[in-house]
Design a protein around this motif. Structure first.
Motif, mmCIF file in Angstrom:
data_model
loop_
_atom_site.group_PDB
_atom_site.id
_atom_site.type_symbol
_atom_site.label_atom_id
_atom_site.label_comp_id
_atom_site.label_asym_id
_atom_site.label_seq_id
_atom_site.Cartn_x
_atom_site.Cartn_y
_atom_site.Cartn_z
ATOM 1 N N GLU A 176 -60.506 17.549 13.615
ATOM 2 C CA GLU A 176 -59.839 17.892 14.892
ATOM 3 C C GLU A 176 -58.659 17.573 14.803
ATOM 4 N N ILE A 205 -56.855 19.716 14.647
ATOM 5 C CA ILE A 205 -56.195 20.705 15.623
ATOM 6 C C ILE A 205 -55.344 19.834 16.870
ATOM 7 N N SER A 206 -55.344 19.234 17.489
ATOM 8 C CA SER A 206 -54.693 18.251 17.557
ATOM 9 C C SER A 206 -53.240 18.273 17.063
ATOM 10 N N ALA A 249 -52.375 22.990 17.648
ATOM 11 C CA ALA A 249 -53.908 23.462 18.572
ATOM 12 C C ALA A 249 -53.781 24.733 18.575
#
Lengths: 456, 456
Positions: free
Chosen positions: A311, A314-315, A318
């Motif tokens: 996560e 990804i942040s 993105a």
């Protein structure tokens, strides 16, 4: 189209039969109904309601209705219902009149504890033949063979053989092949009716029979039996035990049913659904499909929890999430292809001899090549699309790895299942693609993380 | 296992034959080789190198080798090579000796411009029969029928019929069914050899023939023909034109080949790969699989560009990306299931009559039910796992919608293809799951965006 027109006829015939039954017109019913081909009799019977069927049992003799059931036995869904609505003695007499293999198929649709009742009510000789076959394991040669064949002796003349044939023509399931046995009941030769017909009546069987008989063993898998029959274009195959004693024959009509059965189960396996799902009831359909869906859902959860480890990544970027489905999807497709090829190869008897490592190596290389082509393609596309060739390289390289692994899994998993004694066809396309989702995601994010931490 | 042992025998037999050929032992070679069943002759021949095969052409007459080729014709890959390495006259004579349907199958493996040469070199009668069949469209009844059948007249006796049978036993492809035609060549009855054998020799054919003949039309699809043969358990089916004139018969050995062909093409279609891919060369394998992979790659790019519209949303709530593959994967699995069922139902002739909207409605409902169960399951799991039931609701609701849409697509797309005259089996599992990736992503992110902007 033939089929349409024929469906149409069946409907008309059913109406006519219903009218005759409602008007209790025994004579015309018998004349009309018995004049139809057996398959059409079966179709009409199937279209009737229970009341009309009960009426038929009183209008037709067990012998007459048994002919129709020789065809109807393939319709496993309803056999139990039909049998149980009949008078037990009537049902037993009908089963007694049928060819042993078909009678066995039908009895096996009943609750096990019911079977002895029918065998007791049955003519002793018939019951004995059925008991001989019914214990053979399902999907083996023994379970689809019949004992109603014509056997000859090597030291008799064509004339006497023809006499035997004529006398047995009614009860034998086929008279087009005859089998020559010795005094120990061992199979020593085969002879087609064609051979008999063109031979002089005084010739000895010994002199015209072929002593190179192609046989199957009673324990052979029915799929292999079908394979032999199709290869040799035979109308019947003799079934022997380990001492070459002739136990029965398998006729081509049963071979065709086996071929259909096997094809359907392969196809169903690949799609993780029973495609012979006859129900039109959505609840039942869903009930049949959900077990696979839910099982794979939890396998899919594994992928999700894997992604959730990334996560943070990804942040930050993105953009990575944009290509997840592309990589998992493409790898899944490649895996499905290699699975289908593997399952088919395993199914082919020749493969038994061939060593599986060769097969796996080949799939590995095929995966590498497909992966390379696909990877380079997507690298260029993404590089241009996003104007970012590092990203392109990440996607392309991940694609290459993911496809290679998926291909490997696609051949490895069914082979392992086969080795462990499971049906390889159970490793379905959905299973492989869900599985390769996991590996693809792992590959993709590890590579992405590595690139991003080293090149950006 | 039967097959293994038999594979083993073939290898031994091949060695023996090779030795006999190397020692130029014509006599023993002929005795040994011709004593094998035709299928084994074919296997051995296939195992030999070109040199040995050329030697065989000089050791065996066209007539002798033609029997073996009746079996070998199924091995389409190599037929052209075999034919072209033969002396043209020898090949023509061999083809002339073969059953018309098999000769046609073999000729069709040659470059079209080569065919006339062979027909010219062939016995005129044979060439005529071949010309009659060769123009029938592929995969129709006409393309798999043979013209070597036994026909009788209604007003002859069993005795004279048997005489005809004996005289034709050698050339007819089957003598087990005979067909009764009138002076216009129209089919008026059918009679099995079994019927003939058990009848008194003075009885007229008219009195024992069955006048309810199950036929197929020359233009019928071969899959439907196979369906009829399997349903009726027939060993041969008569092929007629629109005026009920008998054109030929289709024998059960060809039916079995059709069943195998159809099953393989369905299976291949579902997996988007030719599973009869015989090659062990990874490059060729990849070459066959890549077209589908690349096509689907670009369809998958659509999904990616769709996701990239939501990059903003994702960088805000990276958690969303955790469940993308779960939703696309599960929906893809459901879509594959519904596709397989749909393709099968479309393939069944009965469906022709049945209206497709019922089928689509059923899949829609099945999708809703499976979606509801799966959606609620995942909602609870995610809610607990992430301690966030709004997120759970987003995932669950998206799952419900995505599965419903995938099921709908799984049945709608093959039906449309069928309506548009394409083979529905071309709508493969990989295609459906790649397609449903697109719809699932769209559904998921729209729902997510809606929830997040309204509930957070």
């Amino acid at each position: 189209m033939q089929e349409q027109q024929y469906e149409f006829e069946i409907d008309l015939e059913t109406e006519r039969i219903e009218q005759l039954l409602q008007s209790n017109n025994l004579v015309d019913f018998r004349e009309e109904f018995l004049s139809y081909p057996l398959y059409e009799q079966a179709q009409i019977y199937r279209n009737l309601n229970e009341e009309s069927r009960l009426q038929i049992y009183s209008y037709l003799s067990p012998q007459e209705i048994s002919n129709m059931f020789e065809i109807l036995e393939e319709d496993i869904e309803s056999i139990e219902e039909y049998l149980l609505e009949m008078n037990k003695q009537y049902a037993a007499d009908m089963l007694g009149e049928m060819y042993t293999d078909n009678a066995v198929d039908m009895l096996q649709q009943l609750p096990t504890d019911e079977i002895p009742t029918y065998l007791r009510l049955m003519d002793a000789k018939q019951a004995k033949q059925i008991r001989e076959i019914i214990h053979y394991e399902d999907e083996t040669a023994g379970s689809i063979m019949t004992t109603e064949y014509v056997s000859l002796k090597a030291n008799q003349t064509v004339r006497s053989a023809m006499a035997i044939l004529k006398s047995m023509a009614k009860e034998a399931e086929t008279i087009y092949y005859t089998y020559v046995i010795n005094t120990e009941g061992q199979l020593v030769g085969v002879l087609s009716l064609r051979d008999l017909i063109i031979s002089n009546e005084d010739v000895m069987i010994r002199d015209i029979m072929s002593d190179r008989v192609v046989t199957v063993n009673v324990d052979d898998d029915q799929a292999d039996v079908a394979h032999v029959a199709r290869d040799y274009d035979f109308l019947a195959l003799p079934v022997i035990d380990e001492n070459n004693v002739l136990l029965g024959i398998i006729t081509v009509d049963d071979i065709m049913d086996v071929m259909h059965e096997e094809a359907t189960s392969d196809y169903s396996g690949l799609a993780a659904v029973d495609v012979d799902e006859v129900t039109n009831n959505p609840f039942e359909a869903a009930k049949k499909r959900l077990p696979w869906l839910i099982t794979l859902l939890f396998l899919g959860m594994g992928t999700s929890s894997l992604i959730s480890n990334y996560e943070g990544l990804i942040s930050e970027a993105a953009i990575l999430s944009v290509f997840v489905t592309l990589i998992t999807g493409t790898a899944g497709n490649a895996g499905t292809q290699s699975l289908a090829v593997a399952v088919r190869k395993i199914g082919q008897p020749e493969t038994e001899k061939r060593n599986f490592s060769a097969m796996i190596l080949q799939e590995l290389l095929t995966g590498l090549i497909s992966g390379l082509v696909t990877g380079i393609t997507i690298m260029i596309v993404v590089g241009i699309w996003k104007g970012n060739f590092i990203l392109g390289a990440i996607i392309g390289f991940s694609m290459l790895m993911a496809i290679t692994v998926a291909n490997l899994a696609g051949s490895l998993i069914p082979i392992l299942m086969d080795r462990l004694g499971f049906d390889p066809a159970v490793a379905s396309g959905p299973f492989i693609s869900t599985f390769s989702d996991l590996t693809s995601v792992l590959i993709y994010f590890s590579i992405a993380q590595y690139f991003l931490s080293n090149f950006l």
